[in-house]
Design a protein around this motif. Structure first.
Motif, PDB file in Angstrom:
ATOM      1  N   LEU A 239       0.855  -1.180   0.000  1.00  5.32           N
ATOM      2  CA  LEU A 239       0.000   0.000   0.000  1.00  5.32           C
ATOM      3  C   LEU A 239       0.891   1.230   0.000  1.00  5.32           C
ATOM      4  CD1 LEU A 239      -2.806   1.350   0.214  1.00  5.32           C
ATOM      5  CD2 LEU A 239      -2.561   1.216   2.703  1.00  5.32           C
ATOM      6  N   ASP A 240       0.794   2.032  -1.057  1.00  2.25           N
ATOM      7  CA  ASP A 240       1.552   3.279  -1.181  1.00  2.25           C
ATOM      8  C   ASP A 240       0.570   4.440  -1.258  1.00  2.25           C
ATOM      9  OD1 ASP A 240       4.268   2.607  -1.115  1.00  2.25           O
ATOM     10  OD2 ASP A 240       4.199   1.882  -3.179  1.00  2.25           O
ATOM     11  N   LEU A 241       0.708   5.397  -0.339  1.00  7.47           N
ATOM     12  CA  LEU A 241      -0.145   6.580  -0.323  1.00  7.47           C
ATOM     13  C   LEU A 241       0.728   7.835  -0.314  1.00  7.47           C
ATOM     14  CD1 LEU A 241      -2.851   5.550   2.310  1.00  7.47           C
ATOM     15  CD2 LEU A 241      -3.022   5.441  -0.184  1.00  7.47           C
ATOM     16  N   LYS A 242       0.255   8.865  -0.998  1.00  8.97           N
ATOM     17  CA  LYS A 242       0.985  10.130  -1.055  1.00  8.97           C
ATOM     18  C   LYS A 242      -0.006  11.279  -1.048  1.00  8.97           C
ATOM     19  CE  LYS A 242       4.187  12.826  -3.914  1.00  8.97           C
ATOM     20  NZ  LYS A 242       4.996  12.860  -5.162  1.00  8.97           N
ATOM     21  N   ARG A 243       0.314  12.287  -0.259  1.00  2.70           N
ATOM     22  CA  ARG A 243      -0.498  13.510  -0.246  1.00  2.70           C
ATOM     23  C   ARG A 243       0.432  14.706  -0.398  1.00  2.70           C
ATOM     24  NH1 ARG A 243      -2.644  17.752   2.726  1.00  2.70           N
ATOM     25  NH2 ARG A 243      -4.860  18.135   2.340  1.00  2.70           N
ATOM     26  N   ASP A 244       0.257  15.446  -1.485  1.00  2.00           N
ATOM     27  CA  ASP A 244       1.095  16.606  -1.779  1.00  2.00           C
ATOM     28  C   ASP A 244       0.246  17.847  -1.587  1.00  2.00           C
ATOM     29  OD1 ASP A 244       3.085  18.288  -2.561  1.00  2.00           O
ATOM     30  OD2 ASP A 244       3.496  17.287  -4.466  1.00  2.00           O
ATOM     31  N   GLY A 245       0.325  18.454  -0.388  1.00  2.00           N
ATOM     32  CA  GLY A 245      -0.491  19.603  -0.063  1.00  2.00           C
ATOM     33  C   GLY A 245       0.223  20.915  -0.299  1.00  2.00           C
TER      34      GLY A 245
ATOM     35  N   LYS B 100       4.141  10.794   2.726  1.00  2.00           N
ATOM     36  CA  LYS B 100       4.173   9.505   2.041  1.00  2.00           C
ATOM     37  C   LYS B 100       4.073   8.389   3.083  1.00  2.00           C
ATOM     38  CE  LYS B 100       7.222  11.052  -1.723  1.00  2.00           C
ATOM     39  NZ  LYS B 100       8.533  10.813  -2.409  1.00  2.00           N
ATOM     40  N   LEU B 101       3.280   7.385   2.757  1.00  2.00           N
ATOM     41  CA  LEU B 101       3.113   6.220   3.628  1.00  2.00           C
ATOM     42  C   LEU B 101       3.254   4.959   2.788  1.00  2.00           C
ATOM     43  CD1 LEU B 101       2.311   4.903   6.362  1.00  2.00           C
ATOM     44  CD2 LEU B 101      -0.069   5.074   5.592  1.00  2.00           C
TER      45      LEU B 101
ATOM     46  N   TYR C 168       7.116   6.057   6.806  1.00  2.00           N
ATOM     47  CA  TYR C 168       6.377   7.311   6.737  1.00  2.00           C
ATOM     48  C   TYR C 168       7.360   8.450   6.521  1.00  2.00           C
ATOM     49  CZ  TYR C 168       3.438  11.269   8.122  1.00  2.00           C
ATOM     50  OH  TYR C 168       2.761  12.462   8.150  1.00  2.00           O
ATOM     51  N   ASP C 169       7.119   9.274   5.488  1.00  2.00           N
ATOM     52  CA  ASP C 169       7.953  10.440   5.185  1.00  2.00           C
ATOM     53  C   ASP C 169       7.101  11.692   5.284  1.00  2.00           C
ATOM     54  OD1 ASP C 169       9.903   8.617   4.651  1.00  2.00           O
ATOM     55  OD2 ASP C 169       9.851   8.856   2.485  1.00  2.00           O
TER      56      ASP C 169
END
Length: 203
Positions: free
Chosen positions: A128-134, A140-141, A163-164
């Motif tokens: 599972l790769d998740l990214k949120r660029d706000g 990043k998870l 987690y980054d």
């Protein structure tokens, strides 16, 4: 294809007759020239590039406008700069006003396999790769698991959680922190934790 468009615009701009482009309004009484006007051909190309959202084409038209019609080049450059500023501000506004989940992107993978015969093997894997660029924060998870049994015995068992977190100082510079957990007893460790921090710059 997009990269070739600005190059094709150069001969079009250069082919516009200078005499036809110098459409300067004048005051007949005072005899003084008024502000320069952008030639219709250049204005049409600039408007079309803006409607298409093609920033590379807008930059190319603004660049060659000075050759095609020097009196109106400043007006073209100013219009292009204003358009780019409005786009940038609109993008920043969307990031500031977006809900948390609106900016989340990622991928998920789940798989498994079974081998029969002389060697019976069963395995499962998941990612599972998740990214949120706000607006100010980038997150990043990553979660990963690999498990395998061979002849009824565990042959592989690996788990990773990372987690980054990045804070954007400006468009290219940022500071970051990262944390990771690993478990892989077949690689010689049951649990391993790591934490790091630093600064970065995107070239």
């Amino acid at each position: 294809m997009r990269r070739t468009i600005p190059l094709l615009l150069a001969p079009l701009l250069l082919a516009i007759p200078v005499a036809a482009q110098e459409s300067v309004s004048s005051n007949p009484d005072a005899g003084e020239p008024g502000p320069p006007e952008v030639p219709p051909a250049i204005k049409a190309m600039l408007d079309a590039a803006m409607r298409a959202g093609d920033e590379a084409a807008v930059n190319a038209i603004a660049k060659y406008a000075k050759v095609g019609d020097r009196p109106s080049a400043e007006i073209v450059h100013r219009a292009a700069d204003n358009w780019k500023d409005e786009r940038r501000q609109a993008a920043q506004r969307r990031l500031r006003e977006a809900r948390f989940l609106d900016l989340v992107k990622g991928r998920a993978e789940l798989g498994g396999y079974v081998n029969t015969g002389n060697s019976e093997t069963v395995g499962l894997t998941g990612v599972l790769d998740l990214k949120r660029d706000g607006y100010l924060w980038r997150q990043k998870l990553r979660l990963q698991a690999d498990y395998q049994e061979s002849l009824g015995r565990v042959a592989q068992e690996r788990y990773i959680a990372a987690y980054d977190l990045n804070y954007k100082i400006e468009d290219r510079a940022y500071i970051y922190g990262a944390a990771m957990f690993e478990s892989d007893r077949f690689a010689g460790f049951n649990q391993r934790y790591s934490v790091s921090a630093g600064a970065g710059y995107t070239a």
